[in-house]
Enzyme design. Structure first.
Site, PDB file in Angstrom:
ATOM      1  N   CYS A  37       0.417  -2.306   1.846  1.00  4.05           N
ATOM      2  CA  CYS A  37       1.805  -1.332   1.901  1.00  4.05           C
ATOM      3  C   CYS A  37       3.034  -1.997   1.420  1.00  4.05           C
ATOM      4  O   CYS A  37       3.390  -3.071   1.916  1.00  4.05           O
ATOM      5  CB  CYS A  37       1.920  -0.951   3.397  1.00  4.05           C
ATOM      6  SG  CYS A  37       3.118   0.250   3.622  1.00  4.05           S
ATOM      7  N   ASN A  71      -9.796   0.194  -6.404  1.00  2.32           N
ATOM      8  CA  ASN A  71      -8.776   1.491  -6.154  1.00  2.32           C
ATOM      9  C   ASN A  71      -7.784   1.173  -7.195  1.00  2.32           C
ATOM     10  O   ASN A  71      -7.087   0.306  -7.487  1.00  2.32           O
ATOM     11  CB  ASN A  71      -8.307   1.155  -4.641  1.00  2.32           C
ATOM     12  CG  ASN A  71      -7.264   2.237  -4.470  1.00  2.32           C
ATOM     13  OD1 ASN A  71      -6.202   1.597  -3.927  1.00  2.32           O
ATOM     14  ND2 ASN A  71      -7.370   3.438  -4.373  1.00  2.32           N
TER      15      ASN A  71
HETATM   16  C1  LIG Z   1       1.168   8.923   0.430  1.00  2.00           C
HETATM   17  C2  LIG Z   1       0.624   7.628   0.394  1.00  2.00           C
HETATM   18  C3  LIG Z   1       0.247   7.157   1.692  1.00  2.00           C
HETATM   19  C4  LIG Z   1      -0.446   5.716   1.582  1.00  2.00           C
HETATM   20  N1  LIG Z   1      -0.619   5.170   2.735  1.00  2.00           N
HETATM   21  C5  LIG Z   1      -1.576   4.100   2.639  1.00  2.00           C
HETATM   22  C6  LIG Z   1      -1.848   3.381   4.155  1.00  2.00           C
HETATM   23  O1  LIG Z   1      -1.792   3.945   5.252  1.00  2.00           O
HETATM   24  N2  LIG Z   1      -2.800   2.474   3.804  1.00  2.00           N
HETATM   25  C7  LIG Z   1      -3.172   1.845   2.971  1.00  2.00           C
HETATM   26  O2  LIG Z   1      -3.695   0.765   2.765  1.00  2.00           O
HETATM   27  N3  LIG Z   1      -2.594   2.395   1.758  1.00  2.00           N
HETATM   28  C8  LIG Z   1      -2.061   3.416   1.612  1.00  2.00           C
HETATM   29  N4  LIG Z   1      -1.831   4.047   0.347  1.00  2.00           N
HETATM   30  C9  LIG Z   1      -2.046   3.476  -0.671  1.00  2.00           C
HETATM   31  C10 LIG Z   1      -3.549   4.093  -1.195  1.00  2.00           C
HETATM   32  O3  LIG Z   1      -4.619   3.844  -0.090  1.00  2.00           O
HETATM   33  C11 LIG Z   1      -4.166   3.488  -2.443  1.00  2.00           C
HETATM   34  O4  LIG Z   1      -4.267   2.362  -2.458  1.00  2.00           O
HETATM   35  C12 LIG Z   1      -2.981   4.002  -3.833  1.00  2.00           C
HETATM   36  O5  LIG Z   1      -2.709   5.141  -3.543  1.00  2.00           O
HETATM   37  C13 LIG Z   1      -3.646   3.639  -5.020  1.00  2.00           C
HETATM   38  O6  LIG Z   1      -4.570   4.622  -5.155  1.00  2.00           O
HETATM   39  P1  LIG Z   1      -5.009   5.871  -5.831  1.00  2.00           P
HETATM   40  O7  LIG Z   1      -4.339   5.783  -7.335  1.00  2.00           O
HETATM   41  O8  LIG Z   1      -6.254   6.415  -5.807  1.00  2.00           O
HETATM   42  O9  LIG Z   1      -3.831   6.955  -5.183  1.00  2.00           O
HETATM   43  C14 LIG Z   1      -0.770   5.194   0.571  1.00  2.00           C
HETATM   44  C15 LIG Z   1      -0.654   5.763  -0.937  1.00  2.00           C
HETATM   45  C16 LIG Z   1      -0.130   7.175  -0.811  1.00  2.00           C
HETATM   46  C17 LIG Z   1       0.128   7.677  -2.188  1.00  2.00           C
END
Ligand SMILES: Cc1cc2nc3c(=O)[nH]c(=O)nc-3n(C[C@H](O)[C@H](O)[C@H](O)COP(=O)(O)O)c2cc1C
Length: 324
Positions: free
Chosen positions: A105, A205
């Site tokens: 995070c 990811n």
């Molecule tokens: C709105 C939002 C909330 C997120 N909350 C978390 C979270 O609670 N825990 C976490 O490990 N990653 C969190 N992430 C990161 C995502 O799990 C992920 O690693 C990141 O969005 C990249 O993947 P993507 O391109 O498929 O979205 C969050 C991302 C977004 C956009």
């Protein structure tokens, strides 16, 4: 790949997302092929205080399939105590199949507390946190990392190896640094590099929003599984699209009616869990994503943003079907 006893055949995982990956979204994604989902992040400290709001986020139902619960925190003993509590599940609900630790995070409030991606400054602490949580539960413990803090400190491999030594069952890696937040593109070379050196499964990811991106990610990294976040908001169908591509099968995208029905079901589930007053405002962002490519989306979005009841949302969304 396996996470403990949970087998992932296609290796498709819904990412933890605060404000999004609640039961309603997890169920929607599961219906379309997500085999494993992760809760929104839960504060380990709040768990040890018995915080009621936190317990609500941690509720998992039997119809959801395998769900991992994500904890954030920085103190090994607090993480261990929270893990022990959460491994039993919230009263009246089912336990998670794994405990995931947030080490990615980037948000200031979390980072400045030494939590989330701040843990990546200290691989030795990562080792101690993982070891303490593994010792506190019979469930598998996984970690979720970023590439590093910034470009000058790309240390995902060192952190992943520390987690592995501590007893982690798998690592999920978002190929961006903390400083990058969500800008630019997730770096696949860094993911590939970690995959090569890790014995436990590696989940890739970042920026997977289509079957093409998913196949590219697998080719470029050799990852054991894929984790999808933003690409599934208002688009749980992405899992079906990727699943079909992995199996070499043709894919038929959902009709407008199916998209609207899916959105409405997600909202009804959220209302059942949280009540209209909380669920409707929270749903606005998701609905915008469900309808964004449709004719008249801006107007319908405005109507949804004014809505305070389910009936108003339903009326607005039925306009999508009429317009398209
Ligand atoms: C709105 C939002 C909330 C997120 N909350 C978390 C979270 O609670 N825990 C976490 O490990 N990653 C969190 N992430 C990161 C995502 O799990 C992920 O690693 C990141 O969005 C990249 O993947 P993507 O391109 O498929 O979205 C969050 C991302 C977004 C956009």
């Amino acid at each position: 790949m396996n996470v403990g006893n949970t087998e992932l055949k296609a290796g498709l995982i819904l990412a933890p997302m605060a404000g999004f990956s609640d039961r309603a979204m997890r169920l929607a994604c599961r219906r379309y092929g997500a085999e494993y989902t992760v809760t929104e992040m839960v504060s380990a400290k709040a768990v040890t205080f018995g915080d009621k709001k936190t317990a609500k986020i941690a509720r998992i139902c039997a119809d959801e399939g395998p769900v991992a619960l994500q904890l954030f925190g920085s103190e090994p003993d607090v993480m261990a105590r929270a893990t022990e509590v959460m491994s039993r599940g919230v009263d009246g609900f089912v336990p998670p199949v794994a405990i995931d630790i947030n080490m990615g995070c980037p948000v200031n409030k979390i980072f400045s507390n030494g939590e989330g991606s701040a843990l990546m400054r200290d691989p030795e602490l990562i080792y101690r946190i993982v070891k303490a949580t593994v010792g506190a539960t019979d469930l598998p413990v996984t970690v979720k990392l970023r590439a590093g803090i910034d470009r000058e400190h790309i240390n995902a491999l060192e952190c992943a190896l520390a987690a592995e030594s501590g007893g982690a069952a798998a690592v999920a890696l978002h190929g961006r640094t903390r400083v990058e937040m969500y800008s630019g593109r997730a770096n696949r070379e860094i993911i590939a590099n970690v995959k090569k050196s890790l014995r436990i499964p590696l989940i890739a990811n970042g920026d997977i929003t289509s079957a093409e991106e998913a196949l590219d990610m697998l080719r470029a990294t050799g990852a054991d599984a894929l984790m999808i976040g933003r690409g599934a908001i208002g688009n749980p169908f992405v899992f079906a699209e990727i699943k079909a591509a992995l199996a070499g099968e043709p894919y038929t995208p959902p009709t407008v009616e199916e998209r609207v029905e899916c959105a409405l079901l997600e909202i009804r589930t959220a209302i059942a869990d949280k009540g209209e007053r909380i669920a409707i405002p929270e749903a606005r962002g998701r609905i915008a994503m469900y309808i964004r490519s449709f004719r008249g989306a801006a107007q319908i979005r405005a109507a949804v943003n004014r809505a305070t009841t389910y009936i108003e949302v339903e009326d607005a969304l039925h306009q999508v079907i009429i317009n398209n």
